[in-house]
Design a protein around this motif. Structure first.
Motif, PDB file in Angstrom:
ATOM      1  N   LEU A 122      -7.178 -27.953   3.229  1.00  0.00           N
ATOM      2  CA  LEU A 122      -7.393 -27.184   1.998  1.00  0.00           C
ATOM      3  C   LEU A 122      -8.558 -27.755   1.173  1.00  0.00           C
ATOM      4  O   LEU A 122      -8.784 -27.328   0.041  1.00  0.00           O
ATOM      5  N   GLN A 123      -9.300 -28.717   1.765  1.00  0.00           N
ATOM      6  CA  GLN A 123     -10.345 -29.432   1.007  1.00  0.00           C
ATOM      7  C   GLN A 123     -11.322 -28.486   0.309  1.00  0.00           C
ATOM      8  O   GLN A 123     -11.663 -28.688  -0.853  1.00  0.00           O
ATOM      9  N   ALA A 124     -11.752 -27.457   1.041  1.00  0.00           N
ATOM     10  CA  ALA A 124     -12.780 -26.574   0.481  1.00  0.00           C
ATOM     11  C   ALA A 124     -12.216 -25.657  -0.609  1.00  0.00           C
ATOM     12  O   ALA A 124     -12.969 -24.938  -1.262  1.00  0.00           O
ATOM     13  N   LEU A 125     -10.895 -25.682  -0.763  1.00  0.00           N
ATOM     14  CA  LEU A 125     -10.256 -24.712  -1.665  1.00  0.00           C
ATOM     15  C   LEU A 125      -9.661 -25.346  -2.918  1.00  0.00           C
ATOM     16  O   LEU A 125      -9.060 -24.641  -3.725  1.00  0.00           O
ATOM     17  N   VAL A 126      -9.817 -26.667  -3.060  1.00  0.00           N
ATOM     18  CA  VAL A 126      -9.063 -27.358  -4.122  1.00  0.00           C
ATOM     19  C   VAL A 126      -9.259 -26.789  -5.517  1.00  0.00           C
ATOM     20  O   VAL A 126      -8.334 -26.794  -6.321  1.00  0.00           O
ATOM     21  N   ASP A 127     -10.467 -26.286  -5.809  1.00  0.00           N
ATOM     22  CA  ASP A 127     -10.719 -25.781  -7.157  1.00  0.00           C
ATOM     23  C   ASP A 127     -10.617 -24.268  -7.261  1.00  0.00           C
ATOM     24  O   ASP A 127     -10.922 -23.686  -8.305  1.00  0.00           O
ATOM     25  N   ARG A 128     -10.216 -23.644  -6.163  1.00  0.00           N
ATOM     26  CA  ARG A 128     -10.078 -22.173  -6.180  1.00  0.00           C
ATOM     27  C   ARG A 128      -8.780 -21.777  -6.883  1.00  0.00           C
ATOM     28  O   ARG A 128      -7.764 -22.461  -6.781  1.00  0.00           O
ATOM     29  N   LYS A 129      -8.806 -20.642  -7.570  1.00  0.00           N
ATOM     30  CA  LYS A 129      -7.572 -20.119  -8.160  1.00  0.00           C
ATOM     31  C   LYS A 129      -6.705 -19.570  -7.043  1.00  0.00           C
ATOM     32  O   LYS A 129      -7.232 -18.920  -6.112  1.00  0.00           O
ATOM     33  N   VAL A 130      -5.411 -19.832  -7.122  1.00  0.00           N
ATOM     34  CA  VAL A 130      -4.489 -19.452  -6.060  1.00  0.00           C
ATOM     35  C   VAL A 130      -4.597 -17.959  -5.738  1.00  0.00           C
ATOM     36  O   VAL A 130      -4.571 -17.552  -4.584  1.00  0.00           O
ATOM     37  N   GLY A 131      -4.765 -17.152  -6.781  1.00  0.00           N
ATOM     38  CA  GLY A 131      -4.822 -15.696  -6.606  1.00  0.00           C
ATOM     39  C   GLY A 131      -6.000 -15.219  -5.780  1.00  0.00           C
ATOM     40  O   GLY A 131      -6.007 -14.077  -5.316  1.00  0.00           O
ATOM     41  N   THR A 132      -7.008 -16.088  -5.571  1.00  0.00           N
ATOM     42  CA  THR A 132      -8.204 -15.651  -4.825  1.00  0.00           C
ATOM     43  C   THR A 132      -8.152 -16.039  -3.345  1.00  0.00           C
ATOM     44  O   THR A 132      -9.086 -15.742  -2.604  1.00  0.00           O
ATOM     45  N   LEU A 133      -7.069 -16.703  -2.911  1.00  0.00           N
ATOM     46  CA  LEU A 133      -7.011 -17.161  -1.515  1.00  0.00           C
ATOM     47  C   LEU A 133      -6.705 -16.006  -0.567  1.00  0.00           C
ATOM     48  O   LEU A 133      -6.043 -15.036  -0.935  1.00  0.00           O
ATOM     49  N   SER A 134      -7.151 -16.152   0.699  1.00  0.00           N
ATOM     50  CA  SER A 134      -6.811 -15.158   1.723  1.00  0.00           C
ATOM     51  C   SER A 134      -5.354 -15.385   2.142  1.00  0.00           C
ATOM     52  O   SER A 134      -4.758 -16.422   1.800  1.00  0.00           O
ATOM     53  N   GLY A 135      -4.810 -14.435   2.900  1.00  0.00           N
ATOM     54  CA  GLY A 135      -3.412 -14.551   3.337  1.00  0.00           C
ATOM     55  C   GLY A 135      -3.146 -15.849   4.092  1.00  0.00           C
ATOM     56  O   GLY A 135      -2.156 -16.537   3.845  1.00  0.00           O
ATOM     57  N   GLY A 136      -4.050 -16.185   5.021  1.00  0.00           N
ATOM     58  CA  GLY A 136      -3.862 -17.389   5.839  1.00  0.00           C
ATOM     59  C   GLY A 136      -3.970 -18.664   5.014  1.00  0.00           C
ATOM     60  O   GLY A 136      -3.200 -19.609   5.185  1.00  0.00           O
ATOM     61  N   GLN A 137      -4.953 -18.682   4.083  1.00  0.00           N
ATOM     62  CA  GLN A 137      -5.118 -19.857   3.208  1.00  0.00           C
ATOM     63  C   GLN A 137      -3.887 -20.010   2.329  1.00  0.00           C
ATOM     64  O   GLN A 137      -3.388 -21.108   2.097  1.00  0.00           O
ATOM     65  N   ARG A 138      -3.404 -18.865   1.853  1.00  0.00           N
ATOM     66  CA  ARG A 138      -2.235 -18.852   0.974  1.00  0.00           C
ATOM     67  C   ARG A 138      -0.996 -19.412   1.689  1.00  0.00           C
ATOM     68  O   ARG A 138      -0.211 -20.170   1.127  1.00  0.00           O
ATOM     69  N   ARG A 139      -0.842 -19.042   2.964  1.00  0.00           N
ATOM     70  CA  ARG A 139       0.285 -19.519   3.752  1.00  0.00           C
ATOM     71  C   ARG A 139       0.229 -21.040   3.901  1.00  0.00           C
ATOM     72  O   ARG A 139       1.232 -21.731   3.842  1.00  0.00           O
ATOM     73  N   ARG A 140      -0.995 -21.575   4.105  1.00  0.00           N
ATOM     74  CA  ARG A 140      -1.140 -23.030   4.232  1.00  0.00           C
ATOM     75  C   ARG A 140      -0.774 -23.711   2.923  1.00  0.00           C
ATOM     76  O   ARG A 140      -0.115 -24.751   2.907  1.00  0.00           O
TER      77      ARG A 140
END
Ligand SMILES: Nc1ncnc2c1ncn2[C@@H]1O[C@H](COP(=O)(O)OP(=O)(O)OP(=O)(O)O)[C@@H](O)[C@H]1O
Length: 330
Positions: free
Chosen positions: A128-146
């Motif tokens: 999830l390193q590349a996503l640490v500062d992303r808002k949860v609501g903007t994640l894709s389905g697969g990222q969200r599942r992780r």
């Protein structure tokens, strides 16, 4: 001591005058560190079983121990050793990924320093390193599942339940998530029990498959052993004409454990375990008898063949199971 020990677990729902026996006496033992898939058609009782094991639902009768703790007598202790990742997700949409993980750790009463270090550990394990500062609501389905999995195991549980973790994901995202589930298991040594509708996934990934139907366990073994013992290989032999097909069938029937299907034109189908060893022997015997076999195909059984052999029904027909990834992209 097994990580999970379930004995004669039942759940009956009452709705007015109607009763539904959702779980009719499940027995199960899962060793520490094992990865087990629960498979079964819609309404088989998988979720109800999982909800009882995770103390979300009180059993009608029977017992279950997780990490040695009884779900009836010590639900708090049980909750401290398990992680549960359901199908929905509880994360706030406006929180950022790392913040959300730290907040969740604090909810489990980890100190600030512990929560931060645990969050960073899971960010690494679940990529999830590349996503640490992303808002949860903007994640894709697969990222969200992780992220959901990370959130469900932030307190370091030794037993992890995942309810249909890959449903609705495309094949590539499913494979990727499985890599991550495997990585979490390797790093933590956790016991993992999951439910899935994907037959190929249970077959390839789980060390053990527990098939549930109508509230009971109807099979419990490695996928390989279930397929070898319950379904067997299929051998399709194409000959020159119906007489030759019948003759090959008669030759094959002389070997033990071979079931010969109906002849269809110049084709005869055999079922047997160890088909790879049987096929050359049948071909040689046919050649010795002067019967010409023009093509041979060996097909390994699937878990759907196992379910069919056990129940006379196909899991696929129930609309539950999927053999290959035809699900919408995550
Ligand atoms: N709260 C409830 N009240 C009444 N019946 C229920 C309740 N929860 C589940 N059931 C019934 O119990 C049976 C088992 O349901 P369960 O959700 O455990 O099946 P499942 O194997 O998880 O199915 P699916 O794959 O569709 O999720 C079904 O007949 C279902 O309708």
């Amino acid at each position: 001591m097994p990580a999970i020990e379930v004995s004669a677990l039942t759940k009956t729902f009452r709705q007015g005058k109607n009763t539904v026996e959702a779980v009719k006496g499940v027995d199960l033992a899962v060793a520490s560190g094992e990865l087990v898939a629960l498979l079964g058609p819609n309404g088989a009782g998988k979720s109800t079983t999982l909800r009882m094991l995770t103390t979300l639902l009180r059993p009608t009768s029977g017992s279950a121990h997780l990490g040695g703790w009884s779900i009836a007598d010590d639900p708090e202790r049980v909750r401290s050793v398990i992680g549960y990742v359901g199908q929905g997700n509880g994360a706030g949409h406006n929180q950022r990924v790392r913040e959300e993980l730290i907040t969740q750790g604090r909810c489990y009463r980890l100190s600030k320093a512990e929560a931060v270090s645990r969050a960073d550990e899971l960010i690494d394990a679940l990529d999830l390193q590349a996503l640490v500062d992303r808002k949860v609501g903007t994640l894709s389905g697969g990222q969200r599942r992780r992220l959901d999995i990370a959130l469900g195991i932030v307190h370091g549980p030794s037993i992890i339940f995942l309810d249909e973790p890959t449903t609705g994901m495309d094949p590539q995202s499913r494979a990727n998530l499985w890599d991550h589930i495997g990585r979490v298991r390797d790093r933590t040594g956790a016991t993992i029990v999951l439910t899935t509708h994907y037959l190929d996934e249970a077959d390839a990934m789980a060390e053990r498959v527990v098939v549930i139907d109508s509230g009971t366990v109807i099979a419990d073994d490695t996928a390989r052993h279930l397929k070898d013992t319950l379904a067997g290989d299929q051998i399709i032999l194409r000959t020159t004409d119906p007489e030759a097909a019948t003759a090959v069938g008669e030759i094959a029937a002389r070997f033990g454990g071979v079931t010969v299907g109906a002849v269809d034109g110049d084709v005869v189908t055999l079922r047997a375990s160890g088909g790879d060893a049987l096929l050359p022997v049948v071909l040689r015997s046919a050649a010795d008898a002067g019967v010409d076999v023009r093509a041979a195909e060996l097909m390994r059984p699937t878990l759907d063949d196992v379910f069919l052999a056990l129940t006379g029904r196909s899991l696929r027909e129930s609309g539950t199971a999927t053999a290959t990834g035809s699900a919408p992209a995550a």
